[in-house]
Write an enzyme that holds these catalytic residues in place. Structure first.
Site, short mmCIF file in Angstrom:
data_model
loop_
_atom_site.label_atom_id
_atom_site.label_comp_id
_atom_site.label_asym_id
_atom_site.label_seq_id
_atom_site.Cartn_x
_atom_site.Cartn_y
_atom_site.Cartn_z
CB ALA A 166 -27.62 1.80 22.15
CB SER A 167 -23.75 3.58 18.70
OG SER A 167 -23.51 4.69 19.54
#
Length: 204
Positions: free
Chosen positions: A9-10
């Site tokens: 996930a960023s």
């Protein structure tokens, strides 16, 4: 077949584990179990990600690198993507993504004759490059829209920047002061190593 799942996930506020269920179901549907998982919160626009590096170090020829989507593996510019893909191929890894049907044949290694396998690899490689390019384009467009929004807010006097989580910074600094490494502190607090490094650099 050894299946290695990569989940990314960023940002720290996003749940990288969200894809675990779909990945496990996909592997099971193809008669396999996920043997190892690598999960992190890090930008896909850099190849210098601790868990991705660990996966590549652990990988052996014939292993499968399983991702939910190609953009979870890469939002890299073209030269960096070619370098990463070169590393993956040098390790003998085969990339399988839920959003790339041409890659699913890798979950049935050994069932196709040599000619069919080579053709599938060629088609999959082309599609892999195309989706990596689309992922990068999407990243650049989102960054451009974000910059435009910030510029507009600044012009209107409404931009205040991203608030700093002081409580998390205190915990990070306490862990570092106690002798924990950057990576260990990040794992314990569920944040990225870049967040820990920023706290170490900037303090409170």
């Amino acid at each position: 077949m050894f299946v290695r799942a990569y989940l990314r996930a960023s940002t720290d506020g996003q749940d990288a584990s969200r894809a675990r269920g779909p990945l496990e179901a996909f592997a099971q549907d193809h008669g396999h179990a996920i043997a190892a998982s690598y999960m992190e919160n890090a930008s896909g626009a850099t190849a210098d990600r601790p868990e991705l590096r660990r996966l590549l170090a652990d990988a052996r020829p014939g292993d499968v690198l399983l991702v939910e989507a190609i953009d979870r593996l890469s939002r890299l510019p073209a030269p960096a993507w070619r370098a990463l893909r070169g590393e993956i191929e040098a390790k003998g890894l085969r990339v399988v993504a839920l959003d790339l049907p041409t890659s699913h044949a890798a979950m049935k290694a050994g069932e196709a004759d040599e000619f069919t396998a080579r053709m599938l690899d060629a088609v999959n490689g082309m599609m892999l490059d195309m989706l990596a390019a689309i992922a990068r384009k999407d990243y650049e467009q989102r960054r451009e829209r974000q910059a435009q929004g910030i510029a507009k807010a600044k012009a209107e006097g409404a931009y205040q920047g991203r608030p700093v989580d002081l409580e998390k910074r205190r915990k990070i600094l306490d862990l570092l002061a106690s002798g924990y490494s950057v990576r260990k502190a990040a794992n314990l607090l569920g944040c990225s190593t870049s967040t820990v490094q920023a706290a170490k650099r900037e303090g409170i």
